[in-house]
Design an enzyme around this catalytic site. Structure first.
Site, PDB file in Angstrom:
ATOM      1  N   CYS A  91     -10.864  18.694  -0.459  1.00 41.01           N
ATOM      2  CA  CYS A  91     -10.908  20.161  -0.392  1.00 41.01           C
ATOM      3  C   CYS A  91     -10.546  20.801  -1.727  1.00 41.01           C
ATOM      4  CB  CYS A  91      -9.963  20.683   0.678  1.00 41.01           C
ATOM      5  SG  CYS A  91     -10.377  20.133   2.331  1.00 41.01           S
TER       6      CYS A  91
ATOM      7  N   HIS B  94      -6.194  27.807  -0.612  1.00 46.08           N
ATOM      8  CA  HIS B  94      -7.136  27.049   0.212  1.00 46.08           C
ATOM      9  C   HIS B  94      -6.924  27.437   1.673  1.00 46.08           C
ATOM     10  CE1 HIS B  94      -9.444  23.978   2.037  1.00 46.08           C
ATOM     11  NE2 HIS B  94      -8.439  23.180   2.355  1.00 46.08           N
TER      12      HIS B  94
ATOM     13  N   ASN C  87     -11.521  25.657   7.987  1.00 51.73           N
ATOM     14  CA  ASN C  87     -11.380  24.997   6.690  1.00 51.73           C
ATOM     15  C   ASN C  87     -12.760  24.496   6.249  1.00 51.73           C
ATOM     16  OD1 ASN C  87     -10.914  23.256   4.575  1.00 51.73           O
ATOM     17  ND2 ASN C  87      -9.176  22.217   5.543  1.00 51.73           N
TER      18      ASN C  87
END
Ligand code: UT7
Length: 334
Positions: free
Chosen positions: A119, A252, A282
């Site tokens: 990520c 994030h 996400n």
């Protein structure tokens, strides 16, 4: 790795995002696994996410984002000489998604490669592009961050299924006359890599070769709360800035609880913190550009705004970037 920017200013002159049309709500998920809207909202803050169609791969989702970023920068694709695509869900291992995108977009002179940093991929990719542009090796870069994690999730595992969504973003990076990136901090800890893994996706043989995401959520949570704070603090210190000076904090988008924890520790209020995990879940490498685009749509990004982005994810990896926002092509001086 940590460093502050040199004399050459490199900034973002175009930003584009795209998500698949299909919306999957928490109630939809409760029809598939033993979960509930209440549990998901309370533990993660996520209400819905976008899911790619069966025939939609990463480059299909990323392409409109890339086109929008180029259009905003008013840049001809042929003028781009570097394309980095950060993703853990490329269309296939090779040809790389970056090479496919460069071909479709019409970038015959671009070096193109995929970058794998979980990520944190987008933050790693903008740091790489910065280095290439600041050194003069490249002149105009397109950085794509995106994932279609729905393709590699175990649709029977409620502990991972509810967390992720699909989406992509892209930025054009080039020399600018004012503002631009001030510094980066990047790190990796393979010792914790086992907590978030995709067994069977590479050359090592596994007994369980399905190639689906496995995660120890509690361990990743502990890691995330630690590095979201330490990485942000490190890049601020390196650049001689304080959190008080940050106008827009772009963490994030993994879990609202992780964002709240990090924001609390860093001392940044909710007005300056971008949150869209409720709408997208996400989206891995798509998360930070999607959040940046939302911040801009909300009128929060202005010429000169100090923007702090921090990502973390599989690897385990983390990374922060500090940027003084510049208003598109006016700043590029083309
Ligand atoms: O980019 C990085 C990607 N990864 C992450 O960011 C993940 C970080 N970790 C997290 O966000 C959290 O750890 C989770 C959201 C994954 C889990 O939240 P938690 O508060 O740490 O829950 P837990 O793992 O401690 O599980 C609590 C309970 C368990 O039941 P028991 O053992 O207490 O009976 C789980 O089985 O919740 C259960 N559970 C669920 N229940 C309903 C786990 N997933 C679900 C679910 N629906 N989807």
């Amino acid at each position: 790795m940590i460093g502050s920017a040199g004399a050459r200013r490199i900034g973002i002159t175009g930003l584009g995002v795209n998500v698949p049309e299909r919306v999957l709500t928490n109630d939809d998920l409760a029809q598939i696994v033993d979960t509930s809207d209440e549990w998901i909202v309370e533990r993660t803050g996520i209400r819905e996410r976008r899911i790619a169609r069966d025939d939609e791969a990463l480059t299909d989702v990323a392409l409109p984002a890339a086109r929008a970023a180029l259009a905003e920068a008013a840049l001809a694709p042929a003028d781009v000489d570097l394309l980095i695509c950060a993703t853990v869900t490329p269309d296939m291992m090779f040809p790389t998604s970056s090479a496919l995108l460069a071909d479709t977009l019409g970038m015959p002179r671009a070096a193109a490669y995929d970058l794998l940093a979980g990520c944190t991929g987008f933050v790693y990719a903008i740091a790489q592009a910065y280095g290439m542009l600041a050194s003069g090796l490249a002149h105009r870069a397109l950085v794509v961050g995106g994932d279609v994690l729905s393709k590699i999730l175990d649709w029977e595992d409620r502990s991972t299924l509810v967390l992720f969504g699909d989406g992509a973003g892209a930025v054009v990076m080039e020399p600018v006359q004012r503002g631009g990136f001030l510094g980066f901090e990047l790190g990796a800890d393979g010792g914790g890599g086992d907590h978030l893994r995709l067994p069977g996706s590479g050359s090592r043989r596994f007994d369980d070769p399905e190639g689906l995401v496995k995660m120890n959520g509690r361990e990743v949570f502990k890691f995330a709360t630690r590095v979201m704070v330490s990485s942000a603090a490190a890049v601020l210190e390196q650049c001689d800035k304080t959190m008080d000076e940050v106008d827009v904090y772009v963490p994030h988008q993994a879990n609202k609880r992780i964002i709240d924890y990090a924001a609390g520790k860093l001392g940044v209020d909710s007005e300056r913190t971008v949150v869209n995990v409720d709408r997208f879940g996400n989206t891995s490498s798509g998360s930070i550009p999607l959040a940046l685009a939302d911040a801009r749509a909300d009128g929060r990004l202005h010429d000169g705004s100090l923007v702090l982005m921090t990502g973390m994810g599989a690897g385990l990896t983390w990374g922060s970037a500090l940027l003084e926002w510049t208003d598109a092509t006016a700043a590029a001086g083309r």
